[in-house]
Scaffold this motif. Structure first.
Motif, PDB file in Angstrom:
ATOM      1  N   ILE A 372       0.824  -1.209   0.000  1.00 15.52           N
ATOM      2  CA  ILE A 372       0.000   0.000   0.000  1.00 15.52           C
ATOM      3  C   ILE A 372       0.859   1.260   0.000  1.00 15.52           C
ATOM      4  CG2 ILE A 372      -0.198   0.247   2.524  1.00 15.52           C
ATOM      5  CD1 ILE A 372      -3.158   0.984   2.053  1.00 15.52           C
ATOM      6  N   LEU A 373       2.128   1.134   0.407  1.00 16.30           N
ATOM      7  CA  LEU A 373       2.980   2.314   0.554  1.00 16.30           C
ATOM      8  C   LEU A 373       3.089   3.147  -0.723  1.00 16.30           C
ATOM      9  CD1 LEU A 373       6.180   2.588   2.634  1.00 16.30           C
ATOM     10  CD2 LEU A 373       6.186   3.481   0.329  1.00 16.30           C
ATOM     11  N   PRO A 374       3.285   2.551  -1.909  1.00 20.18           N
ATOM     12  CA  PRO A 374       3.365   3.383  -3.119  1.00 20.18           C
ATOM     13  C   PRO A 374       2.056   4.087  -3.451  1.00 20.18           C
ATOM     14  CG  PRO A 374       4.213   1.164  -3.523  1.00 20.18           C
ATOM     15  CD  PRO A 374       3.517   1.138  -2.206  1.00 20.18           C
ATOM     16  N   TYR A 375       0.968   3.670  -2.791  1.00 18.06           N
ATOM     17  CA  TYR A 375      -0.333   4.295  -3.027  1.00 18.06           C
ATOM     18  C   TYR A 375      -0.593   5.422  -2.036  1.00 18.06           C
ATOM     19  CZ  TYR A 375      -1.267   0.540  -6.290  1.00 18.06           C
ATOM     20  OH  TYR A 375      -1.207  -0.302  -7.378  1.00 18.06           O
ATOM     21  N   PHE A 376       0.417   5.751  -1.242  1.00 14.82           N
ATOM     22  CA  PHE A 376       0.239   6.855  -0.297  1.00 14.82           C
ATOM     23  C   PHE A 376      -0.162   8.133  -1.018  1.00 14.82           C
ATOM     24  CE2 PHE A 376       2.010  10.716   1.604  1.00 14.82           C
ATOM     25  CZ  PHE A 376       1.348  10.714   2.818  1.00 14.82           C
ATOM     26  N   TYR A 377       0.474   8.388  -2.162  1.00 13.88           N
ATOM     27  CA  TYR A 377       0.198   9.640  -2.881  1.00 13.88           C
ATOM     28  C   TYR A 377      -1.263   9.747  -3.265  1.00 13.88           C
ATOM     29  CZ  TYR A 377       0.253  13.226  -6.515  1.00 13.88           C
ATOM     30  OH  TYR A 377      -0.027  14.339  -7.265  1.00 13.88           O
ATOM     31  N   VAL A 378      -1.828   8.704  -3.848  1.00 11.81           N
ATOM     32  CA  VAL A 378      -3.216   8.786  -4.304  1.00 11.81           C
ATOM     33  C   VAL A 378      -4.175   8.857  -3.106  1.00 11.81           C
ATOM     34  CG1 VAL A 378      -3.562   6.280  -4.539  1.00 11.81           C
ATOM     35  CG2 VAL A 378      -4.914   7.850  -5.912  1.00 11.81           C
ATOM     36  N   ILE A 379      -3.842   8.169  -2.000  1.00  8.21           N
ATOM     37  CA  ILE A 379      -4.683   8.233  -0.798  1.00  8.21           C
ATOM     38  C   ILE A 379      -4.628   9.637  -0.194  1.00  8.21           C
ATOM     39  CG2 ILE A 379      -4.974   7.365   1.550  1.00  8.21           C
ATOM     40  CD1 ILE A 379      -3.827   4.672   0.488  1.00  8.21           C
ATOM     41  N   TYR A 380      -3.402  10.120  -0.026  1.00 13.83           N
ATOM     42  CA  TYR A 380      -3.233  11.471   0.530  1.00 13.83           C
ATOM     43  C   TYR A 380      -3.884  12.519  -0.368  1.00 13.83           C
ATOM     44  CZ  TYR A 380      -0.793  15.944   0.317  1.00 13.83           C
ATOM     45  OH  TYR A 380      -0.504  17.286   0.181  1.00 13.83           O
ATOM     46  N   PHE A 381      -3.697  12.383  -1.679  1.00 15.31           N
ATOM     47  CA  PHE A 381      -4.209  13.379  -2.606  1.00 15.31           C
ATOM     48  C   PHE A 381      -5.731  13.391  -2.625  1.00 15.31           C
ATOM     49  CE2 PHE A 381      -3.522  15.693  -6.787  1.00 15.31           C
ATOM     50  CZ  PHE A 381      -2.753  16.681  -6.214  1.00 15.31           C
ATOM     51  N   THR A 382      -6.343  12.218  -2.438  1.00 20.11           N
ATOM     52  CA  THR A 382      -7.803  12.158  -2.348  1.00 20.11           C
ATOM     53  C   THR A 382      -8.292  12.954  -1.144  1.00 20.11           C
ATOM     54  OG1 THR A 382      -7.849   9.971  -3.405  1.00 20.11           O
ATOM     55  CG2 THR A 382      -9.792  10.627  -2.140  1.00 20.11           C
ATOM     56  N   VAL A 383      -7.645  12.741   0.001  1.00 18.76           N
ATOM     57  CA  VAL A 383      -8.020  13.480   1.218  1.00 18.76           C
ATOM     58  C   VAL A 383      -7.771  14.974   1.018  1.00 18.76           C
ATOM     59  CG1 VAL A 383      -7.484  13.808   3.662  1.00 18.76           C
ATOM     60  CG2 VAL A 383      -7.564  11.495   2.697  1.00 18.76           C
ATOM     61  N   LEU A 384      -6.617  15.325   0.442  1.00 20.96           N
ATOM     62  CA  LEU A 384      -6.270  16.728   0.223  1.00 20.96           C
ATOM     63  C   LEU A 384      -7.297  17.414  -0.667  1.00 20.96           C
ATOM     64  CD1 LEU A 384      -4.158  19.108   0.332  1.00 20.96           C
ATOM     65  CD2 LEU A 384      -3.249  18.166  -1.803  1.00 20.96           C
ATOM     66  N   LEU A 385      -7.647  16.775  -1.788  1.00 22.65           N
ATOM     67  CA  LEU A 385      -8.544  17.426  -2.740  1.00 22.65           C
ATOM     68  C   LEU A 385      -9.975  17.496  -2.229  1.00 22.65           C
ATOM     69  CD1 LEU A 385      -7.210  16.152  -6.185  1.00 22.65           C
ATOM     70  CD2 LEU A 385      -6.763  18.309  -5.018  1.00 22.65           C
ATOM     71  N   ILE A 386     -10.399  16.506  -1.441  1.00 24.89           N
ATOM     72  CA  ILE A 386     -11.727  16.586  -0.826  1.00 24.89           C
ATOM     73  C   ILE A 386     -11.758  17.753   0.167  1.00 24.89           C
ATOM     74  CG2 ILE A 386     -13.291  15.429   0.787  1.00 24.89           C
ATOM     75  CD1 ILE A 386     -12.642  12.805  -0.649  1.00 24.89           C
ATOM     76  N   HIS A 387     -10.675  17.913   0.940  1.00 23.64           N
ATOM     77  CA  HIS A 387     -10.594  19.046   1.872  1.00 23.64           C
ATOM     78  C   HIS A 387     -10.529  20.369   1.116  1.00 23.64           C
ATOM     79  CE1 HIS A 387      -8.277  21.974   4.366  1.00 23.64           C
ATOM     80  NE2 HIS A 387      -9.153  21.588   5.266  1.00 23.64           N
ATOM     81  N   ARG A 388      -9.732  20.413   0.056  1.00 19.36           N
ATOM     82  CA  ARG A 388      -9.626  21.637  -0.734  1.00 19.36           C
ATOM     83  C   ARG A 388     -10.962  21.979  -1.386  1.00 19.36           C
ATOM     84  NH1 ARG A 388      -5.440  24.709  -3.492  1.00 19.36           N
ATOM     85  NH2 ARG A 388      -3.926  23.501  -2.319  1.00 19.36           N
ATOM     86  N   GLU A 389     -11.671  20.952  -1.851  1.00 16.10           N
ATOM     87  CA  GLU A 389     -12.979  21.186  -2.463  1.00 16.10           C
ATOM     88  C   GLU A 389     -13.948  21.782  -1.446  1.00 16.10           C
ATOM     89  OE1 GLU A 389     -17.020  20.717  -3.531  1.00 16.10           O
ATOM     90  OE2 GLU A 389     -16.064  19.623  -1.880  1.00 16.10           O
ATOM     91  N   ALA A 390     -13.871  21.307  -0.203  1.00 16.33           N
ATOM     92  CA  ALA A 390     -14.731  21.859   0.842  1.00 16.33           C
ATOM     93  C   ALA A 390     -14.390  23.325   1.109  1.00 16.33           C
ATOM     94  CB  ALA A 390     -14.594  21.028   2.117  1.00 16.33           C
ATOM     95  N   ARG A 391     -13.097  23.663   1.081  1.00 14.21           N
ATOM     96  CA  ARG A 391     -12.683  25.065   1.244  1.00 14.21           C
ATOM     97  C   ARG A 391     -13.191  25.911   0.073  1.00 14.21           C
ATOM     98  NH1 ARG A 391      -6.505  25.705   1.845  1.00 14.21           N
ATOM     99  NH2 ARG A 391      -7.066  27.723   2.740  1.00 14.21           N
ATOM    100  N   ASP A 392     -13.045  25.378  -1.130  1.00 17.11           N
ATOM    101  CA  ASP A 392     -13.554  26.081  -2.314  1.00 17.11           C
ATOM    102  C   ASP A 392     -15.055  26.318  -2.198  1.00 17.11           C
ATOM    103  OD1 ASP A 392     -11.049  26.099  -3.433  1.00 17.11           O
ATOM    104  OD2 ASP A 392     -11.393  24.379  -4.739  1.00 17.11           O
ATOM    105  N   GLU A 393     -15.752  25.271  -1.777  1.00 14.94           N
ATOM    106  CA  GLU A 393     -17.219  25.347  -1.646  1.00 14.94           C
ATOM    107  C   GLU A 393     -17.604  26.466  -0.683  1.00 14.94           C
ATOM    108  OE1 GLU A 393     -21.089  23.381  -2.416  1.00 14.94           O
ATOM    109  OE2 GLU A 393     -19.115  22.991  -3.244  1.00 14.94           O
ATOM    110  N   HIS A 394     -16.909  26.534   0.442  1.00 18.43           N
ATOM    111  CA  HIS A 394     -17.217  27.542   1.455  1.00 18.43           C
ATOM    112  C   HIS A 394     -16.957  28.955   0.923  1.00 18.43           C
ATOM    113  CE1 HIS A 394     -17.738  29.204   5.448  1.00 18.43           C
ATOM    114  NE2 HIS A 394     -16.558  29.793   5.380  1.00 18.43           N
ATOM    115  N   GLN A 395     -15.807  29.135   0.246  1.00 22.85           N
ATOM    116  CA  GLN A 395     -15.481  30.448  -0.303  1.00 22.85           C
ATOM    117  C   GLN A 395     -16.460  30.865  -1.389  1.00 22.85           C
ATOM    118  OE1 GLN A 395     -13.155  32.561   0.834  1.00 22.85           O
ATOM    119  NE2 GLN A 395     -12.549  31.090   2.414  1.00 22.85           N
ATOM    120  N   CYS A 396     -16.841  29.929  -2.256  1.00 20.32           N
ATOM    121  CA  CYS A 396     -17.760  30.249  -3.361  1.00 20.32           C
ATOM    122  C   CYS A 396     -19.162  30.557  -2.834  1.00 20.32           C
ATOM    123  CB  CYS A 396     -17.809  29.101  -4.364  1.00 20.32           C
ATOM    124  SG  CYS A 396     -16.301  28.930  -5.344  1.00 20.32           S
TER     125      CYS A 396
END
Length: 420
Positions: A372-396
């Motif tokens: 699973i270790l090489p999949y850290f990037y895709v797991i982390y990036f999923t969490v990051l982008l979901i969080h970023r999307e929530a920030r975008d949603e709030h600002q918009c």
């Protein structure tokens, strides 16, 4: 009214406020070192402790630190050279617009030429792999020093120059998020420079060093390593080629420059985004032609969605009458701007995030399915982008109000069609 805006305090704190910021200052470096230590073990299992911590003397290497500083100053020199064009950023709260030199792609080309010279001279590029943990420690140290400098500098900045999200009055929180929006030394923009150059370009050249280490160990590069290095190089080159688009992103427009972005740009990006290549050096994976073809097609699909949606957005922001976007359906807002509701942006609210995640998966698949270790990037990036999307949603929602509610009704899915 303008003066009130300039002096307003941040009231909506993210990441759990000061307590969360304090924890993340330790969790972020700890995660990097845990992943790198784990990756070098035979099992490469994130569920097993990688053994006793190495002694500090083996982690701190003055030569590694000098290499990092040389790389940093090389990129700084390329940034200030009169290459490329100069563009203006979005209007600030005092209605001024900062100027930015757009030459990151030029910097990449010069850096590539120097890398070619290093290959011709047969310089030991495998040094980067052999001292990767020491380089990561040095990079984290530089990020910390830069963060302290940024916060001290922000204390003398005018109120109008402070970040909307980093002016809470709590020193720890503002240190982490970033107190000043666009810290500069003269015309040298520190945040903009770090956003694309030392870490992102460095990511590519770290992968090159891993490839050379694999050749040193195995005699030739594996198909898995070639795909990982190739996919990620295309991604970085694309970002540098479209550098001007970064001027309208949340990182530049809204977020201050503090520990979060400094550590992210200088340490997190180059030392965790390159994890697949690092893994493959000591955990080689055989990849058949059929599997490789499928992975290439998956990455191509992700890139088409990512680049198509970003290009459509950027063209619309620059000129809504552009023939590329003039026929797309839009929703008017009270601010005078319009929201795209067709094309890529009628599929989901963030199609660029969808494309990003598909590519992230394609980068991990060459490493096989047993770890699973090489999949850290895709797991982390999923969490990051979901969080970023929530920030975008709030600002918009704050910015566009009823128009955004209508957009969300028309485009109900945020990132994944029919899922989320």
């Amino acid at each position: 009214m303008a003066e009130k805006i300039r002096t307003s305090r941040t009231t909506e704190l993210e990441f759990g406020g000061p307590v969360g910021a304090f924890l993340l200052i330790f969790v972020m470096p700890g995660t990097v070192f845990y992943l790198l230590l784990t990756c070098r073990t035979k099992e490469a299992s994130v569920l097993q402790l990688p053994g006793p911590l190495p002694p500090f003397e083996s982690l701190w290497n003055p030569v590694a630190l000098m290499i990092l500083l040389a790389w940093f100053f090389l990129q700084a020199l390329l940034y200030i050279l009169p290459m490329g064009k100069v563009s203006e950023g979005t209007p600030l709260r005092d209605n001024s617009r900062l100027k930015y030199r757009i030459n990151a792609f030029h910097a990449m080309m010069v850096s590539s030429l120097l890398a070619g010279v290093a290959l011709v001279l047969k310089l030991p590029l495998s040094y980067v792999y052999d001292h990767f943990l020491q380089l990561a420690v040095g990079s984290a140290f530089l990020a910390l020093v830069l963060s302290i400098f940024l916060y001290m500098k922000s204390l003398t900045a005018p109120m109008s120059a402070l970040a909307p999200g980093g002016n809470s009055g709590n020193p720890l929180y503002d240190f982490f998020i970033g107190h000043e929006l666009n810290p500069r030394i003269g015309s040298f923009d520190l945040k903009y420079f770090c956003e694309l150059r030392p870490g992102l370009i460095g990511w590519c050249f770290i992968n090159l060093c891993f490839l050379m280490k694999e050749i040193e160990l195995q005699g030739s590069p594996s198909l898995s390593m070639i795909l990982v290095c190739g996919f990620q190089a295309v991604y970085v080159i694309d970002a540098l080629w479209h550098e001007e688009a970064i001027l309208t992103t949340m990182d530049i427009v809204h977020d201050g420059f503090g520990f979060m972005l400094a550590f992210g740009d200088l340490c997190w990006v180059p030392f965790t985004y390159s994890l697949q290549g690092y893994f493959l050096v000591t955990h080689p994976q055989k990849l058949g032609v059929t599997a490789a073809t499928g992975i290439v097609l998956l990455n191509t699909l992700g890139y088409i969605i990512f680049r198509g949606s970003n290009s459509q957005k950027n063209a619309f922001r620059r000129n809504p009458a552009d023939p590329q976007v003039a026929g797309l359906e839009t929703i008017p807002t009270a601010t005078g701007k319009r929201l795209l509701v067709s094309g890529w942006w009628g599929l989901v609210r963030h199609p660029n995030y969808l494309g990003d995640l598909i590519m992230a998966l394609a980068w991990s698949l060459p490493c096989g399915l047993s770890h699973i270790l090489p999949y850290f990037y895709v797991i982390y990036f999923t969490v990051l982008l979901i969080h970023r999307e929530a920030r975008d949603e709030h600002q918009c929602m704050k910015k566009y109000g009823l128009a955004w509610q209508e957009y969300c009704r028309r485009v109900p899915y945020r990132i994944f069609p029919y899922i989320y």
